[in-house]
Write an enzyme that holds these catalytic residues in place. Sequence first.
Site, PDB file in Angstrom:
ATOM      1  N   HIS A 195       0.865  -1.187   0.000  1.00  0.00           N
ATOM      2  CA  HIS A 195       0.000   0.000   0.000  1.00  0.00           C
ATOM      3  C   HIS A 195       0.897   1.232   0.000  1.00  0.00           C
ATOM      4  O   HIS A 195       1.668   1.464   0.929  1.00  0.00           O
ATOM      5  CB  HIS A 195      -0.911   0.014   1.231  1.00  0.00           C
ATOM      6  CG  HIS A 195      -1.873   1.171   1.233  1.00  0.00           C
ATOM      7  ND1 HIS A 195      -3.118   1.100   0.622  1.00  0.00           N
ATOM      8  CD2 HIS A 195      -1.766   2.424   1.741  1.00  0.00           C
ATOM      9  CE1 HIS A 195      -3.731   2.260   0.774  1.00  0.00           C
ATOM     10  NE2 HIS A 195      -2.938   3.086   1.445  1.00  0.00           N
ATOM     11  N   CYS A 196       0.804   2.019  -1.061  1.00  0.00           N
ATOM     12  CA  CYS A 196       1.665   3.190  -1.230  1.00  0.00           C
ATOM     13  C   CYS A 196       1.011   4.399  -0.566  1.00  0.00           C
ATOM     14  O   CYS A 196      -0.098   4.797  -0.941  1.00  0.00           O
ATOM     15  CB  CYS A 196       1.907   3.457  -2.715  1.00  0.00           C
ATOM     16  SG  CYS A 196       3.032   4.835  -3.029  1.00  0.00           S
ATOM     17  N   VAL A 197       1.706   4.973   0.413  1.00  0.00           N
ATOM     18  CA  VAL A 197       1.177   6.138   1.122  1.00  0.00           C
ATOM     19  C   VAL A 197       1.172   7.357   0.219  1.00  0.00           C
ATOM     20  O   VAL A 197       0.233   8.167   0.245  1.00  0.00           O
ATOM     21  CB  VAL A 197       2.006   6.398   2.395  1.00  0.00           C
ATOM     22  CG1 VAL A 197       1.490   7.619   3.132  1.00  0.00           C
ATOM     23  CG2 VAL A 197       1.965   5.183   3.310  1.00  0.00           C
ATOM     24  N   GLY A 200      -1.682   6.898  -2.137  1.00  0.00           N
ATOM     25  CA  GLY A 200      -2.969   6.756  -1.477  1.00  0.00           C
ATOM     26  C   GLY A 200      -3.772   5.586  -1.965  1.00  0.00           C
ATOM     27  O   GLY A 200      -5.001   5.573  -1.846  1.00  0.00           O
ATOM     28  N   THR A 201      -3.120   4.580  -2.520  1.00  0.00           N
ATOM     29  CA  THR A 201      -3.821   3.397  -3.019  1.00  0.00           C
ATOM     30  C   THR A 201      -2.891   2.200  -2.940  1.00  0.00           C
ATOM     31  O   THR A 201      -1.684   2.333  -2.725  1.00  0.00           O
ATOM     32  CB  THR A 201      -4.271   3.604  -4.476  1.00  0.00           C
ATOM     33  OG1 THR A 201      -5.073   2.491  -4.891  1.00  0.00           O
ATOM     34  CG2 THR A 201      -3.092   3.730  -5.410  1.00  0.00           C
TER      35      THR A 201
END
Length: 349
Positions: A195-197, A200-201
């Site tokens: 999950h890539c901060v 955001g997805t």
Amino acid sequence: MTIMGCCVLSRDTSDRFSDRCFNIFPCLSDPVRRSTLCMKLALVMLHVIFVGFLFILDEDLIEKSKQQPWYTSMYMLLLVVTLVQYFFTSGSSPGYVLDAMREYAKTEASLRASEISKQPASSKNGSVVVTIDNNQFGENLLGNNPMNWTKMVMEMYPPGTSVRTYTCSYCSVVQPPRAKHCHDCDRCVLQFDHHCVWLGTCIGQGNHCRFWWYILEETALSIWTGVLYIKYLQTHIEKAWLVDVIMIILLSILSIALIFLLLLLLFHSYLVVTNQTTYELVRRRRIPYMRAIPERVYPFSKGACRNLYNFCCARTSVYAMEQLPNALELEQKSVPYTCFDVIKCRCCC
């Protein structure tokens, strides 16, 4: 009393202002969406700051832009393409298991509808063709008969595998191989990577390729910007001390970001060539179906050339799922890889 009254009044005013903002922009009422939006604005502002300082302070770059406009146009084009790729990747779907279930249900519905429509029904007046609403039938199939999906998924695992082992405790759906529940998105993702901060997805089967291209473009933009910063400092290092300090600080931050981007690009390139995900590599011993597979054996790899082709060109559907290899295939994949195999693009890694 006056001070407390002013505090209460200011608090009421701020609450009214926030309520109006939430009514105008409903996405701001969700803390997760609000933090994601702030992260996106911060990333765009970083690009504007790093590029803006160049065009504001570097007179040589402005003069070069007048003499060679193609140079600046290419640089600005790369900047725009990078930001567009960022928002495109951020808004893309990683491929959710529930969406794959719905698509599978609709496919089953259309196949059954075509079979039923070919069978004439007997009637007093003759033959009557039966037609069925595919969408309604698909929803009924998903809601009332999930056993078709369970049977299809369990065929991808070794014989004798328990359904309960691969049923998500949060979504209550049977996960196909390489799927994982993301606690940030609260959904099960196909070929979950991470999950890539910043985006955001989740990064999964549906947007991993876009994510790789974004990293590549961001790395190229950082290298080009760093070269422009170095050229400026070589020319103006003895003129304006305060400006030089600002440029050196920005160049230091850019160098750290560039090192991180290069490592990330190399790491994901390795994952692409071997057909792995970050989750499978980091948590290999915690994944039930990966525990029995020896180290340095990539169960889903089909060879470097085929892996690259499938990753870049052959993704016609987001919901393509891979079956676990059998014992014979694992034995073939465990054979050491030689240089001659690289030239032949051996199918097993």
